[in-house]
Enzyme design. Structure first.
Site, PDB file in Angstrom:
ATOM      1  N   GLY A  39     -19.127  -2.366  -3.457  1.00 20.60           N
ATOM      2  CA  GLY A  39     -20.138  -1.312  -3.513  1.00 20.60           C
ATOM      3  C   GLY A  39     -19.903  -0.227  -2.477  1.00 20.60           C
ATOM      4  O   GLY A  39     -20.069   0.963  -2.751  1.00 20.60           O
ATOM      5  N   CYS A  40     -19.491  -0.632  -1.282  1.00 13.81           N
ATOM      6  CA  CYS A  40     -19.256   0.332  -0.199  1.00 13.81           C
ATOM      7  C   CYS A  40     -18.038   1.202  -0.503  1.00 13.81           C
ATOM      8  O   CYS A  40     -18.027   2.401  -0.194  1.00 13.81           O
ATOM      9  CB  CYS A  40     -19.082  -0.402   1.131  1.00 13.81           C
ATOM     10  SG  CYS A  40     -20.550  -1.373   1.556  1.00 13.81           S
ATOM     11  N   THR A  41     -17.033   0.605  -1.121  1.00 15.96           N
ATOM     12  CA  THR A  41     -15.846   1.366  -1.508  1.00 15.96           C
ATOM     13  C   THR A  41     -16.208   2.389  -2.587  1.00 15.96           C
ATOM     14  O   THR A  41     -15.850   3.559  -2.486  1.00 15.96           O
ATOM     15  CB  THR A  41     -14.729   0.418  -1.996  1.00 15.96           C
ATOM     16  OG1 THR A  41     -14.374  -0.456  -0.918  1.00 15.96           O
ATOM     17  CG2 THR A  41     -13.506   1.191  -2.444  1.00 15.96           C
ATOM     18  N   GLY A  44     -18.236   5.265  -1.089  1.00 15.64           N
ATOM     19  CA  GLY A  44     -17.353   6.149  -0.324  1.00 15.64           C
ATOM     20  C   GLY A  44     -16.472   6.999  -1.224  1.00 15.64           C
ATOM     21  O   GLY A  44     -16.260   8.189  -0.972  1.00 15.64           O
TER      22      GLY A  44
END
Length: 149
Positions: A39-41, A44
């Site tokens: 999710g963070c990738t 970003g």
């Protein structure tokens, strides 16, 4: 909290970044749980893919997590992020913005970063806050808000 007290933070590219921005730009400050997770990738990458539109709207983007600068540098390089990542291992910025909250994973409770985004103007006013962000479509919504300023 409606206004941010000035703070300087360690970021990637050996930079110290100021919040609010000292160059008169708006800031999108997005908090995420951990470098290189799915999710963070994706979040970003969405900010990366829309980076120029934010720049055109006089807005700088900073991602924040508790990961080390070394981890941030690797994450940033691997994903070709054109914006800086702020390392907050002591949770100073996280606590200032209230993003450390109780979470649950596989039935286990723990304290962690709740995915959140803040739009801050050059005077330090928080113009908008998104809490418990769902990644899909989030960056588009933030960009629309910035472009409407």
């Amino acid at each position: 909290m409606n206004k941010v007290q000035p703070i300087t933070c360690a970021a990637t590219s050996d930079l110290e970044v100021s919040i609010p921005d000292t160059q008169g730009r708006n800031i999108v400050l997005y908090f995420y749980p951990k470098d290189s997770t799915s999710g963070c990738t994706t979040e970003g990458q969405d900010f990366r893919d829309n980076h120029q539109a934010f720049i055109d709207a006089n807005t700088v983007i900073y991602g924040v997590s508790r990961d080390s600068l070394k981890s941030h540098e690797n994450f940033k390089a691997k994903q070709n992020f054109p914006f800086e990542l702020i390392s907050d291992p002591e949770e100073t910025l996280c606590n200032t913005f209230g993003v450390i909250q109780e979470k649950m994973n596989y039935g286990k409770k723990y304290m962690g970063i709740v995915r959140s985004t803040f739009l801050i103007d050059a005077d330090g006013n928080i113009l908008k806050h998104w809490d418990k962000v769902r990644v899909a479509g989030h960056v588009d919504e933030v960009l629309e808000t910035v472009q409407a300023l």
